[in-house]
Scaffold this motif. Structure first.
Motif, short mmCIF file in Angstrom:
data_model
loop_
_atom_site.label_atom_id
_atom_site.label_comp_id
_atom_site.label_asym_id
_atom_site.label_seq_id
_atom_site.Cartn_x
_atom_site.Cartn_y
_atom_site.Cartn_z
N SER A 111 0.85 -1.19 0.00
CA SER A 111 0.00 0.00 0.00
C SER A 111 0.88 1.24 0.00
O SER A 111 2.10 1.16 0.17
N ASN A 112 0.27 2.39 -0.16
CA ASN A 112 1.03 3.64 -0.14
C ASN A 112 1.72 3.86 1.19
O ASN A 112 2.72 4.56 1.29
N ALA A 113 1.17 3.26 2.26
CA ALA A 113 1.78 3.37 3.59
C ALA A 113 2.91 2.37 3.78
O ALA A 113 3.60 2.40 4.78
N GLY A 114 3.10 1.45 2.82
CA GLY A 114 4.18 0.47 2.91
C GLY A 114 3.76 -0.84 3.54
O GLY A 114 4.60 -1.68 3.82
N ASN A 115 2.47 -1.06 3.75
CA ASN A 115 1.99 -2.28 4.37
C ASN A 115 1.55 -3.29 3.31
O ASN A 115 1.16 -2.92 2.21
N CYS A 116 1.57 -4.58 3.68
CA CYS A 116 1.06 -5.62 2.79
C CYS A 116 -0.46 -5.54 2.78
O CYS A 116 -1.08 -5.23 3.79
N TYR A 117 -1.05 -5.84 1.63
CA TYR A 117 -2.50 -5.89 1.55
C TYR A 117 -3.00 -7.20 2.14
O TYR A 117 -2.27 -8.18 2.20
N SER A 118 -4.27 -7.22 2.52
CA SER A 118 -4.90 -8.46 2.96
C SER A 118 -6.22 -8.59 2.21
O SER A 118 -6.75 -7.61 1.68
N ALA A 119 -6.76 -9.82 2.17
CA ALA A 119 -8.00 -10.08 1.44
C ALA A 119 -9.12 -9.23 2.03
O ALA A 119 -9.25 -9.07 3.23
N GLY A 120 -9.93 -8.64 1.13
CA GLY A 120 -11.06 -7.81 1.54
C GLY A 120 -10.79 -6.32 1.42
O GLY A 120 -11.73 -5.53 1.40
N GLN A 121 -9.53 -5.91 1.36
CA GLN A 121 -9.23 -4.49 1.24
C GLN A 121 -9.45 -4.02 -0.20
O GLN A 121 -9.40 -4.81 -1.13
N PHE A 122 -9.67 -2.72 -0.38
CA PHE A 122 -9.85 -2.15 -1.71
C PHE A 122 -8.52 -2.11 -2.44
O PHE A 122 -7.46 -1.95 -1.84
N CYS A 123 -8.59 -2.26 -3.78
CA CYS A 123 -7.40 -2.20 -4.63
C CYS A 123 -7.26 -0.80 -5.21
O CYS A 123 -8.24 -0.11 -5.44
N ARG A 124 -6.03 -0.41 -5.50
CA ARG A 124 -5.79 0.83 -6.24
C ARG A 124 -6.11 0.57 -7.71
O ARG A 124 -6.12 -0.58 -8.17
N ASN A 125 -6.35 1.62 -8.47
CA ASN A 125 -6.63 1.47 -9.90
C ASN A 125 -5.45 0.82 -10.62
O ASN A 125 -5.63 0.06 -11.56
N SER A 126 -4.25 1.12 -10.20
CA SER A 126 -3.07 0.56 -10.87
C SER A 126 -2.87 -0.91 -10.55
O SER A 126 -2.08 -1.58 -11.21
N ASP A 127 -3.57 -1.47 -9.56
CA ASP A 127 -3.40 -2.87 -9.17
C ASP A 127 -4.47 -3.79 -9.73
O ASP A 127 -4.47 -4.98 -9.42
N HIS A 128 -5.39 -3.31 -10.56
CA HIS A 128 -6.47 -4.15 -11.07
C HIS A 128 -5.91 -5.36 -11.81
O HIS A 128 -5.10 -5.23 -12.72
N GLY A 129 -6.30 -6.56 -11.40
CA GLY A 129 -5.86 -7.79 -12.03
C GLY A 129 -4.54 -8.32 -11.51
O GLY A 129 -4.10 -9.40 -11.90
N ALA A 130 -3.86 -7.61 -10.63
CA ALA A 130 -2.54 -8.01 -10.14
C ALA A 130 -2.67 -9.11 -9.09
O ALA A 130 -3.69 -9.27 -8.43
N VAL A 131 -1.60 -9.89 -8.93
CA VAL A 131 -1.54 -10.95 -7.94
C VAL A 131 -0.33 -10.70 -7.05
O VAL A 131 0.74 -10.37 -7.53
N THR A 132 -0.50 -10.86 -5.74
CA THR A 132 0.59 -10.69 -4.79
C THR A 132 0.31 -11.63 -3.62
O THR A 132 -0.58 -12.47 -3.69
N THR A 133 1.06 -11.48 -2.56
CA THR A 133 0.82 -12.27 -1.36
C THR A 133 0.51 -11.32 -0.21
O THR A 133 0.93 -10.18 -0.21
N ASN A 134 -0.23 -11.84 0.79
CA ASN A 134 -0.48 -11.02 1.97
C ASN A 134 0.66 -11.23 2.96
O ASN A 134 1.65 -11.92 2.65
N ALA A 135 0.57 -10.69 4.14
CA ALA A 135 1.65 -10.75 5.12
C ALA A 135 1.96 -12.18 5.56
O ALA A 135 3.10 -12.51 5.88
N SER A 136 0.96 -13.07 5.52
CA SER A 136 1.20 -14.45 5.93
C SER A 136 1.64 -15.33 4.78
O SER A 136 1.92 -16.51 4.97
N GLY A 137 1.69 -14.81 3.57
CA GLY A 137 2.19 -15.55 2.43
C GLY A 137 1.11 -16.12 1.53
O GLY A 137 1.43 -16.75 0.53
N ALA A 138 -0.17 -15.94 1.83
CA ALA A 138 -1.24 -16.45 0.98
C ALA A 138 -1.37 -15.56 -0.26
O ALA A 138 -1.25 -14.35 -0.18
#
Length: 154
Positions: A111-138
């Motif tokens: 995120s802009n704050a430097g934190n990992c995203y987690s499931a359920g949070q809103f995505c930025r427009n630039s992240d549409h369709g992107a895949v990453t992992t959350n803090a626990s690795g999922a």
């Protein structure tokens, strides 16, 4: 209490004054009509001129639409393997210790704050369709959910 009496007195005085003006106005209006009928009244002429200017309708505007495909976001995935101690307990044939392929605490999109995203949070427009992992690795994916884009488990 004197303020209420003072106010009442003003209201009575105003009412009596209006009544007196009304009586004087009625008596004067009778005189005015008699005087007005004795004098000649000048004729009033009213001339109305209407002008309408026709404006042409605007010509249609022709625009050319060009659809340009923008490449999607660049996604970098980091996989961290846990280091193995080098000694294994044999015999059980099970899975004790060792390295896994699951990432631990790494996320490629933050995120802009430097934190990992987690499931359920809103995505930025630039992240549409992107895949990453959350803090626990999922693995999580930015996908459309109704009218908004949210991170969901991939």
């Amino acid at each position: 209490m004197p303020k209420a009496l003072n106010r009442r007195a003003r209201i009575w005085i105003g009412g009596v004054a209006l009544l007196a003006l009304g009586a004087v106005g009625c008596s004067e209006s009778g005189k005015g009509e008699a005087a007005a009928s004795a004098k000649p009244v000048p004729a009033v002429t009213v001339t109305v001129t209407a002008t309408e200017t026709a404006t042409p309708a605007p010509a249609p505007t022709v625009t050319e639409t060009k659809t340009v495909k923008v490449p999607g976001p660049t996604v970098t995935t980091t996989v961290t393997k846990a280091a193995s101690s080098g000694t294994r307990s044999g015999g059980s044939g099970g899975s004790s210790g060792g390295g896994g392929t699951k990432a631990t605490g790494t996320c490629s999109i933050r995120s802009n704050a430097g934190n990992c995203y987690s499931a359920g949070q809103f995505c930025r427009n630039s992240d549409h369709g992107a895949v990453t992992t959350n803090a626990s690795g999922a693995r999580i994916r930015c996908s459309q959910s109704g009218s908004s884009w949210r991170w969901t488990y991939a």
